[in-house]
Design an enzyme around this catalytic site. Structure first.
Site, PDB file in Angstrom:
ATOM      1  N   CYS A 181       0.831  -1.187   0.000  1.00  0.00           N
ATOM      2  CA  CYS A 181       0.000   0.000   0.000  1.00  0.00           C
ATOM      3  C   CYS A 181       0.869   1.240   0.000  1.00  0.00           C
ATOM      4  O   CYS A 181       2.088   1.176  -0.045  1.00  0.00           O
ATOM      5  CB  CYS A 181      -0.901   0.026   1.244  1.00  0.00           C
ATOM      6  SG  CYS A 181      -1.969  -1.407   1.413  1.00  0.00           S
ATOM      7  N   ASP A 205      -3.615  -8.481   8.389  1.00  0.00           N
ATOM      8  CA  ASP A 205      -2.463  -8.607   9.280  1.00  0.00           C
ATOM      9  C   ASP A 205      -2.117  -7.268   9.926  1.00  0.00           C
ATOM     10  O   ASP A 205      -1.564  -7.212  11.026  1.00  0.00           O
ATOM     11  CB  ASP A 205      -1.253  -9.150   8.513  1.00  0.00           C
ATOM     12  CG  ASP A 205      -0.901  -8.295   7.308  1.00  0.00           C
ATOM     13  OD1 ASP A 205      -1.731  -8.222   6.383  1.00  0.00           O
ATOM     14  OD2 ASP A 205       0.180  -7.696   7.279  1.00  0.00           O
ATOM     15  N   ILE A 232      14.352 -11.653 -16.291  1.00  0.00           N
ATOM     16  CA  ILE A 232      14.771 -10.620 -17.235  1.00  0.00           C
ATOM     17  C   ILE A 232      15.912 -11.180 -18.072  1.00  0.00           C
ATOM     18  O   ILE A 232      16.886 -11.718 -17.533  1.00  0.00           O
ATOM     19  CB  ILE A 232      15.252  -9.354 -16.510  1.00  0.00           C
ATOM     20  CG1 ILE A 232      14.098  -8.700 -15.739  1.00  0.00           C
ATOM     21  CG2 ILE A 232      15.845  -8.355 -17.498  1.00  0.00           C
ATOM     22  CD1 ILE A 232      14.527  -7.513 -14.903  1.00  0.00           C
TER      23      ILE A 232
END
Length: 670
Positions: free
Chosen positions: A2, A104, A300
């Site tokens: 977040c 959590d 990659i």
């Protein structure tokens, strides 16, 4: 998982503007595209906001932050993940805790209520940054995880303290000034920053393993910075190296397996980043062994064979039955995304690996994944970088038994070949302040301290005047804790300095969270689990580097998982090809320089010096300039472009207006 934001007035009667909180969340929408929330305590002059990436407890309403405690005394906004939360939640519930969500993050409220700040921080395990306000004690606490995997910035201006997951979040607040500091620019141009600082005046980072505590006293802030954890290697006289090798190997195997399994916990699918190194291969192998379904692995691939590890990565993927997805990149394409990458890194970058990682996270996101397990931190714990071997050669041989010392001494003849490359200085360098603090100048800092000789000539005369006599090595040394270096083994010292500088300031920022979260991708590094790290501090130096073999204990612990080719392979630093190694990439970099380092652009920004910039390019293109110097100058050029880009992004642009517009576009409103 977040982005968090908020601010606190020194005057509790001063109201908080909810729309400003929403704007601060909106400008970091990339960190949390699944929703937003805000809460205020207007009678206390404080408000938090949150942009959400749903990973655990996907219920949109129930999991929306910020959270209040049941009695309304505490307010929390958190970024990141806390592991082992099911066991802790069950224990708290048995003690009478009433949970409102399955998140959590809610653990923080209940742990703090029952055990207080100190014991709560001991219990927190994972990668996190959070703000917790205690109404009863009128106390704001800004907390960052032990290694700094998750970012957290703060600043105080005219009686308002502002915090957020990214610098742009702070700058979205209309009262926060946006200007470079002379010393900040100096360190951006030389790559290595002073721990806890940024490029901008008055803007700080919460240091890893620290909590910044803000209290109010008669309309003024009282700010304390307290450490709650550190990488504490044993004193030389306290080391117990009497155990057989298998004791240490088994300890690392057990702790790493536990760390990987905890990071597979999510309510969404979890994938792995996979390069050709033993770190990501080990995490993939353990992840594959821990679940029945095939693991998705993302790799990659570069078009330069000297830097491409995809062949070895494929061998590993096939050996464990992983579903591998290889994203192939052309070197000259990386500069097409350089400017965008710096919007997210918010600091300069010396190598376009950061761009490659940003493109990879976008690719992974488009494939439908929000979470990946990564290999960052292994080299820090188990001494995987060439700089560590060099410091062991130069400063640690006299600590070894005589028979081992002979083997190491024989390798010194190969040292010139071994130490060449972008991560080591061409010539040994001694910084007086670091020599005094550490006992030597760690090799990891030497190439960037060497690059610092170019910096004064690159600065605008006004900034040059402000930094006259400035000693970057001294500034870095003063930010380190001498008690953590005193009477430690030279290898311990070298690793500690790297962890405090290169890991937090580079690998976990422009090579980690910032370019992953640019595309709403949460990266989880099990090697940076603090239980594993504490076990690693107890390893004898020769269990980390044994003769020619770096990360010896990890290789042995993962021997049953790694293919023979990888088990026997020497460490290769994962990075994108330097610009000068490819004519097309050099042309792409020059095109960017023509735009951002033109005389007109330099004059407009007022940060760099035109003659100094030209001198760097002239030296780079001189026929007698060595390859090692060209690699160093490639980095300096990237930093020069980066400074100009940062000025464009954050100083010349009206960031508060941009945040307001972004909130309108998203339909986010107070």
């Amino acid at each position: 998982m977040c982005g968090i934001a908020g601010y606190l007035h020194a005057d509790p009667a001063r109201p908080v503007d909810p729309q400003t909180l929403v704007n601060m969340a909106a400008i970091q929408h990339h960190r949390g595209p699944d929703g937003f929330g805000y809460k205020t305590m207007n009678d206390r002059g404080i408000g938090f906001s949150h942009a959400r990436l749903s990973i655990i407890d996907l219920n949109e309403d129930r999991g929306r932050q910020p959270f209040f405690s049941n009695d309304g005394n505490l307010m929390l906004t958190q970024n990141g993940e806390l592991y082992d939360y099911k066991r802790i939640r069950a224990d708290l519930t048995s003690r009478g805790a009433r949970f409102k969500t399955k998140s959590d993050s809610e653990l923080v409220l209940h742990l703090y209520e029952r055990f207080g700040l100190e014991e709560m921080l001991k219990t927190c395990r994972g990668e996190y940054a959070f703000a917790l306000y205690d109404r009863e004690h009128d106390r704001l606490m800004l907390v960052r995880d032990r290694f700094g995997v998750k970012p957290l910035y703060w600043t105080e201006h005219n009686g308002t303290l502002v915090f957020g997951s990214e610098l742009k979040v702070l700058f979205a607040h209309p009262e926060v000034p946006r200007q470079f500091s002379a010393q900040g620019v100096y360190h951006q141009l030389m790559q290595t920053i002073v721990p806890g600082t940024t490029a901008f005046e008055g803007v700080h980072q919460v240091k890893p393993g620290h909590v910044v505590i803000i209290e109010r006293n008669n309309g003024k802030f009282e700010i304390k910075d307290e450490r709650y954890w550190d990488m504490d290697f044993p004193l030389m006289g306290e080391r117990d190296e009497s155990q057989p090798e298998e004791f240490y190997i088994e300890a690392i195997r057990e702790k790493l397996l536990e760390a990987v399994q905890l990071r597979l916990e999510a309510d969404v699918p979890v994938a792995c980043y996979l390069s050709g190194g033993i770190d990501s291969c080990a995490t993939l192998g353990l992840a594959a062994a821990s679940q029945q379904s095939p693991v998705k692995a993302f790799t990659i691939g570069f078009d330069d064979a000297d830097y491409d590890e995809s062949v070895i990565a494929t061998e590993m993927a096939e050996s464990v039955g992983a579903d591998q997805d290889i994203m192939r990149l052309k070197a000259d394409h990386l500069y097409d995304n350089f400017v965008e990458t710096l919007w997210h890194t918010e600091r300069t970058i010396y190598n376009t690996l950061g761009v490659a990682k940003l493109l990879m996270s976008r690719h992974v996101n488009q494939a439908g994944y929000k979470v990946v397990v990564t290999g960052e931190g292994s080299d820090e714990l188990f001494a995987g970088y060439p700089a560590f071997r060099r410091d062991m050669f130069l400063h640690g041989l006299d600590t070894l038994p005589p028979e081992e010392r002979k083997e190491w001494q024989a390798l010194l003849d190969e040292s010139n070949k071994l130490f060449q490359g972008a991560m080591l200085a061409e010539n040994e360098l001694h910084d007086p302040a670091l020599d005094a603090l550490v006992g030597f100048t760690p090799s990891c800092l030497q190439p960037w301290l060497a690059a610092a000789e170019h910096v004064p000539g690159l600065l605008h005369p006004e900034l040059r005047k402000q930094t006259e006599g400035y000693q970057p090595g001294k500034a870095i040394a003063e930010a380190l804790d001498g008690d953590m270096l005193k009477d430690r083994h030279p290898l311990d010292k070298a690793q500690y300095v790297w962890i405090k500088t290169m890991l937090e300031g580079q690998i976990l920022t422009w090579g980690g969270d910032r370019v992953d979260m640019a595309n709403s991708m949460e990266a989880r590094p099990p090697f940076l689990d603090h239980h594993l790290a504490e076990a690693a501090t107890k390893l004898p130096p020769t269990m980390r580097i044994k003769g020619r073999t770096e990360k010896y204990v990890l290789r042995e612990a993962m021997k049953g998982i790694l293919p023979k080719t990888l088990y026997e392979r020497e460490k290769f630093a994962f990075m994108a090809p330097p610009a000068h190694t490819d004519p097309k990439k050099w042309d792409a970099m020059k095109a960017l320089a023509d735009e951002y380092l033109s005389d007109q652009a330099i004059d407009a920004a007022g940060v760099l010096d035109k003659d100094g910039v030209k001198a760097v390019f002239d030296l780079h293109e001189a026929q007698d300039t060595s390859a090692s110097t060209k690699i160093q100058l490639d980095a300096v050029i990237n930093h020069m472009i980066g400074i100009q880009v940062l000025h464009s992004h954050f100083v010349a642009t009206d960031v508060p207006e941009m945040a307001r517009t972004r909130a309108e576009e998203l339909g986010w409103a107070a």
